[in-house]
Design a protein around this motif. Structure first.
Motif, PDB file in Angstrom:
ATOM      1  N   ALA A 213       7.482  -4.135  14.866  1.00 53.89           N
ATOM      2  CA  ALA A 213       8.427  -3.565  15.458  1.00 53.89           C
ATOM      3  C   ALA A 213       9.724  -3.472  14.432  1.00 53.89           C
ATOM      4  O   ALA A 213      10.340  -2.802  14.252  1.00 53.89           O
ATOM      5  N   ALA A 214       9.819  -4.937  13.785  1.00 49.08           N
ATOM      6  CA  ALA A 214      10.925  -5.036  12.992  1.00 49.08           C
ATOM      7  C   ALA A 214      10.819  -4.092  11.802  1.00 49.08           C
ATOM      8  O   ALA A 214      11.841  -3.394  11.312  1.00 49.08           O
ATOM      9  N   ALA A 215       9.735  -3.887  11.102  1.00 50.64           N
ATOM     10  CA  ALA A 215       9.231  -3.113   9.935  1.00 50.64           C
ATOM     11  C   ALA A 215       9.202  -1.618  10.414  1.00 50.64           C
ATOM     12  O   ALA A 215       9.087  -0.883   9.565  1.00 50.64           O
ATOM     13  N   ARG A 216       9.078  -1.377  11.573  1.00 45.02           N
ATOM     14  CA  ARG A 216       8.681   0.025  12.141  1.00 45.02           C
ATOM     15  C   ARG A 216       7.521   0.647  11.502  1.00 45.02           C
ATOM     16  O   ARG A 216       7.542   1.641  10.702  1.00 45.02           O
ATOM     17  N   SER A 217       6.579  -0.195  11.529  1.00 48.51           N
ATOM     18  CA  SER A 217       5.170   0.098  10.870  1.00 48.51           C
ATOM     19  C   SER A 217       4.017  -0.255  11.520  1.00 48.51           C
ATOM     20  O   SER A 217       4.172  -0.896  12.508  1.00 48.51           O
ATOM     21  N   ASP A 218       2.951   0.522  11.624  1.00 49.36           N
ATOM     22  CA  ASP A 218       1.768   0.340  12.313  1.00 49.36           C
ATOM     23  C   ASP A 218       0.812  -0.670  11.542  1.00 49.36           C
ATOM     24  O   ASP A 218      -0.431  -0.681  11.650  1.00 49.36           O
ATOM     25  N   GLY A 219       1.224  -1.222  10.342  1.00 47.15           N
ATOM     26  CA  GLY A 219       0.451  -2.258   9.427  1.00 47.15           C
ATOM     27  C   GLY A 219       0.466  -3.628  10.138  1.00 47.15           C
ATOM     28  O   GLY A 219       0.420  -3.725  11.327  1.00 47.15           O
ATOM     29  N   PHE A 220       0.368  -4.739   9.505  1.00 47.48           N
ATOM     30  CA  PHE A 220       0.314  -5.960   9.580  1.00 47.48           C
ATOM     31  C   PHE A 220      -0.720  -6.241  10.460  1.00 47.48           C
ATOM     32  O   PHE A 220      -1.075  -6.808  11.741  1.00 47.48           O
ATOM     33  N   ARG A 221      -2.125  -5.853   9.799  1.00 44.76           N
ATOM     34  CA  ARG A 221      -3.353  -5.874  10.709  1.00 44.76           C
ATOM     35  C   ARG A 221      -3.948  -7.200  10.347  1.00 44.76           C
ATOM     36  O   ARG A 221      -3.939  -7.846   9.240  1.00 44.76           O
ATOM     37  N   PRO A 222      -4.419  -7.899  11.261  1.00 44.68           N
ATOM     38  CA  PRO A 222      -4.778  -9.509  11.152  1.00 44.68           C
ATOM     39  C   PRO A 222      -6.322  -9.420  10.321  1.00 44.68           C
ATOM     40  O   PRO A 222      -7.081  -8.530  10.889  1.00 44.68           O
ATOM     41  N   GLN A 223      -6.485 -10.470   9.632  1.00 49.71           N
ATOM     42  CA  GLN A 223      -7.754 -10.718   9.075  1.00 49.71           C
ATOM     43  C   GLN A 223      -8.456 -11.814   9.701  1.00 49.71           C
ATOM     44  O   GLN A 223      -9.608 -11.756   9.754  1.00 49.71           O
TER      45      GLN A 223
END
Length: 293
Positions: A213-223
């Motif tokens: 939400a802070a980066a406005r991204s759909d990334g940050f996927r967990p390994q």
């Protein structure tokens, strides 16, 4: 909508069995069937498939409302009980792991020095469990942490009738394994890390949903996904290169095999907020005042 019927419906869906729900609630199986039938008649639509037992589409939609409704009803019951009861000299705190800080320990020492007979109970819980514990009357005050812009409140689950107040703020850092190329940076931009491998530890490190939400991204996927409340376990996983984690500066310091690099953009802080009923136990304002010292 009868809350007794709603409670039976939740038990049936959770257990995927009428007989198991009956055993859990102390009813007969026929009484459970009658409850479900009455609720379906009230709402005018089937809610549970019988073979195998599973919620219908309407039942799934009702489940989205059922738990918050039951929790609010329990909170109302407990709130009235609080209003009527004579409170003993006790203080029960529910806190997320990162809210359990030296400042909290010092605050408890101050109020216990003024009230030597005060019985203190501290429960370390996940972020969603803390507000629920306060609403249900299992804790007098809750301490929840998370990441937010300096002027924004924490993105908490619906706190219902609870009052909230910020009690601490500190810088946010990215925890990296020692030897990682980014450890040479003086600071990091969150948007540049959206494709990195992350550790998802939603009850200890900053939840990845807050970073997205802070980066406005759909990334940050967990390994790797890590459940629980052990902050040192998070540090061990980061040190072993199972993923990055975002933490407050104080919690990141001293975790073996890791390096903490400040987060420069977007501007985020790690904040701890206290949650308590509108008519709190007398020890709660004392604790909040001590935390502010």
């Amino acid at each position: 909508m009868d809350p007794h019927l709603l409670r039976t419906f939740v038990a049936v869906v959770d257990n995927r069995s009428f007989s198991a729900a009956a055993a859990e609630l102390g009813y007969t199986q026929s009484a459970v069937s009658q409850h479900i039938a009455a609720l379906e008649a009230d709402l005018g639509t089937p809610l549970v498939r019988r073979r195998p037992v599973a919620p219908t589409g309407a039942g799934e939609r009702l489940m989205e409302h059922a738990r918050p409704l039951l929790l609010r009803l329990e909170a109302a019951r407990v709130d009235i009980a609080r209003f009527r009861a004579t409170r003993p000299a006790r203080l029960t705190i529910a806190a997320t792991p990162l809210a359990l800080t030296p400042a909290l320990a010092r605050a408890l020492a101050r109020i216990r020095s003024r009230a030597p007979g005060l019985a203190v109970s501290l429960h370390v819980l996940g972020r969603e469990a803390v507000p629920a514990a306060v609403m249900a009357g299992d804790a007098d005050v809750g301490l929840v942490d998370g990441a937010a812009a300096p002027s924004d409140p924490l993105p908490l689950p619906d706190p219902g009738p609870l009052a909230t107040v910020a009690v601490a703020e500190e810088p946010l850092v990215v925890l990296l394994p020692a030897g990682h190329p980014l450890t040479r940076r003086r600071s990091l931009r969150l948007a540049d890390l959206s494709d990195a491998h992350w550790l998802d530890a939603p009850d200890t490190a900053i939840p990845l949903a807050q970073l997205r939400a802070a980066a406005r991204s759909d990334g940050f996927r967990p390994q790797v996904v890590c459940r629980g409340t052990d902050i040192r376990g998070v540090g061990t996983l980061v040190a072993s290169r199972h993923g990055l984690a975002a933490l407050p500066l104080a919690a990141a310091a001293g975790l073996p095999g890791t390096v903490a690099v400040p987060l420069s953009a977007p501007r985020l802080v790690h904040r701890t907020e206290a949650l308590h009923p509108a008519d709190p136990a007398a020890t709660v304002p004392e604790l909040l005042a001590a935390l502010g010292q």
